[in-house]
Write a protein that holds these residues in place. Structure first.
Motif, PDB file in Angstrom:
ATOM      1  N   ALA A 215       1.915   3.169  -5.220  1.00  0.00           N
ATOM      2  CA  ALA A 215       2.485   3.193  -4.749  1.00  0.00           C
ATOM      3  C   ALA A 215       3.812   2.390  -3.844  1.00  0.00           C
ATOM      4  CB  ALA A 215       1.348   3.262  -3.587  1.00  0.00           C
ATOM      5  N   SER A 216       3.119   1.869  -4.640  1.00  0.00           N
ATOM      6  CA  SER A 216       4.986   0.021  -3.521  1.00  0.00           C
ATOM      7  C   SER A 216       6.454   0.870  -4.478  1.00  0.00           C
ATOM      8  CB  SER A 216       3.799  -0.512  -4.209  1.00  0.00           C
ATOM      9  OG  SER A 216       4.437  -1.686  -5.423  1.00  0.00           O
ATOM     10  N   SER A 277       2.638  -2.542   3.480  1.00  0.00           N
ATOM     11  CA  SER A 277       3.185  -1.170   2.786  1.00  0.00           C
ATOM     12  C   SER A 277       3.051  -0.846   4.009  1.00  0.00           C
ATOM     13  CB  SER A 277       1.220  -0.544   2.517  1.00  0.00           C
ATOM     14  OG  SER A 277       1.609   0.476   1.900  1.00  0.00           O
ATOM     15  N   SER A 281       6.861   1.551   4.357  1.00  0.00           N
ATOM     16  CA  SER A 281       6.760   2.734   5.037  1.00  0.00           C
ATOM     17  C   SER A 281       7.823   2.939   6.236  1.00  0.00           C
ATOM     18  CB  SER A 281       5.589   3.245   5.335  1.00  0.00           C
ATOM     19  OG  SER A 281       4.632   3.388   3.873  1.00  0.00           O
ATOM     20  N   ASN A 370       3.730   6.035   0.342  1.00  0.00           N
ATOM     21  CA  ASN A 370       4.103   5.068  -0.266  1.00  0.00           C
ATOM     22  C   ASN A 370       2.673   4.302   0.981  1.00  0.00           C
ATOM     23  OD1 ASN A 370       3.793   2.500  -0.431  1.00  0.00           O
ATOM     24  ND2 ASN A 370       5.500   2.466   0.977  1.00  0.00           N
ATOM     25  N   THR A 374      -1.314   3.699  -0.680  1.00  0.00           N
ATOM     26  CA  THR A 374      -2.084   2.119  -0.787  1.00  0.00           C
ATOM     27  C   THR A 374      -3.791   1.723   0.323  1.00  0.00           C
ATOM     28  OG1 THR A 374       0.427   1.507  -0.538  1.00  0.00           O
ATOM     29  CG2 THR A 374      -1.207   0.105   0.806  1.00  0.00           C
TER      30      THR A 374
END
Length: 395
Positions: A215-216, A277, A281, A370, A374
């Motif tokens: 995701a990162s 996170s 975003s 993202n 997370t």
């Protein structure tokens, strides 16, 4: 000896990543000159991530069994070849093939260097050591775009790639002269990398770490490859301006790796992962609305600070799993496979979104993905830690 190994590793990674960094602001421009659109730019980036991702688990596992130095040497040779080949490309397809080759080289450098560092980290100091490795990586990539932008404005795009080749050669000579051969892993895995990967995905904590890593990095392509598409139409915008924006984001990320790495050893990593996170975003949502060099610079500085929270946390998590369960090379190989998969997915998703709905929507969709990925990753990590604690209590 330990200090020499770490110093050589960090210096070699810095120089190699400096070579990669110099081409960041010019490769999209070179591709556009060859006729690439948004989707093609995504494919060019995805080709690199695909070859790197497929090879990384194998290289990581082999480095546990056969030593690590040889793989770093081969990777640096490939990087040098890429710098010489890119200016010869005559089509987008040629660039795709060259990026596949570059991905193969990348699979032998950063993951193996991370495994080297992870194996040297004392228990409880994984964040500190991985933060230092990340600092050398990001500082190299961070200075590179400024140098590449200046060279491109003054000499054209071609010479930038030759600089990459020369820097790769410098890193190669450093490794050959100063890096001693590594020993085989103290925890060699005889079950094979595929079964080892299966165990990683079955173990909740490991799966959550890999999902968070995936995701990162979804935003790598829109944040880097598509920046010239935003800034190029602005009055008086130059390659140097683009390089400065990219460099400041990466440099602030690199500088903050060490303090945030130490912080990751002292506080709950899950909290830092959530904060990082949310902030990344938010930064991605802001980027498309920036309308000046100064505003874009501030947005990218915010993005760099946000990433600096994430990277040492994830690196420390992977180091712990490698030490305790899977072997350093095997874990770092799969950990970076998750990164490559995220970049690949982000590249295709961002490229397709840009062609259909525009740049702004692409950034917003990636930012949402993202954060949404997370959250379950954190749930898996928390549940896995609870199960580990319960197992230790019963034992």
């Amino acid at each position: 000896m330990k200090t020499q190994i770490l110093a050589t590793l960090f210096a070699a990674v810095f120089i190699a990543m400096l070579g990669i960094g110099v081409i960041i602001p010019v490769l999209p421009q070179f591709a556009v000159q060859l006729g690439a659109g948004g989707f093609a730019l995504g494919v060019i980036t995805a080709a690199f991530s695909l070859s790197r991702g497929l090879l990384q688990p194998l290289v990581g596992d082999w480095s546990d069994r056969r030593g690590r130095k040889r793989f770093i040497i081969i990777g640096l040779i490939i990087y040098g070849m890429v710098g010489l080949l890119v200016p010869l490309a005559q089509s987008v397809a040629h660039l795709v093939y060259i990026r596949i080759l570059q991905g193969m080289g990348a699979a032998m450098i950063v993951p193996v260097a991370m495994a080297y560092t992870s194996a040297l980290a004392p228990p409880g100091q994984d964040g500190k050591y991985m933060g230092m490795m990340n600092a050398s990586l990001f500082c190299g990539i961070g200075f590179g775009p400024v140098i590449g932008g200046v060279i491109a404005d003054r000499l054209g795009l071609g010479p930038v790639f030759y600089v990459m080749a020369m820097l790769s050669l410098g890193a190669l000579l450093l490794v050959l002269a100063l890096l001693p051969p590594s020993q085989q892993s103290a925890r060699p895995r005889e079950i094979g990398i595929l079964k080892n990967m299966g165990h990683m995905f079955q173990r909740k904590r490991s799966f959550g770490i890999l999902l968070a890593r995936f995701a990162s990095v979804l935003m790598i392509v829109p944040a880097m490859a598509f920046l010239p598409m935003i800034m190029a139409p602005w009055p008086n915008s130059t390659s140097t301006h683009m390089g400065i924006v990219m460099a400041c984001r990466t440099l602030v990320n690199g500088v903050l790796q060490i303090p945030f790495g130490r912080l990751a050893d002292r506080v709950d990593k899950k909290i830092l992962l959530l904060i990082g996170s949310i902030c990344t975003s938010a930064a991605l949502f802001l980027i498309p609305s920036m309308a000046s060099f100064e505003a874009m610079l501030l947005a990218y500085l915010f993005l760099g600070c946000s990433e600096a929270v994430l990277w040492p946390v994830l690196g420390a998590y992977a180091s712990e799993e490698g030490r305790n369960h899977f072997g350093h090379g095997a874990m770092m190989g799969v950990f970076n496979l998750a990164m490559s998969a995220g970049v690949f997915a982000g590249a295709l998703f961002a490229g397709t979104s840009t062609d259909h709905w525009g740049l702004t929507m692409a950034f917003h969709l990636i930012a949402t993905a993202n954060l949404l990925l997370t959250l379950p990753a954190l749930a898996f990590i928390r549940r896995g830690e609870q199960e580990d604690h319960a197992g230790q209590t019963q034992a």
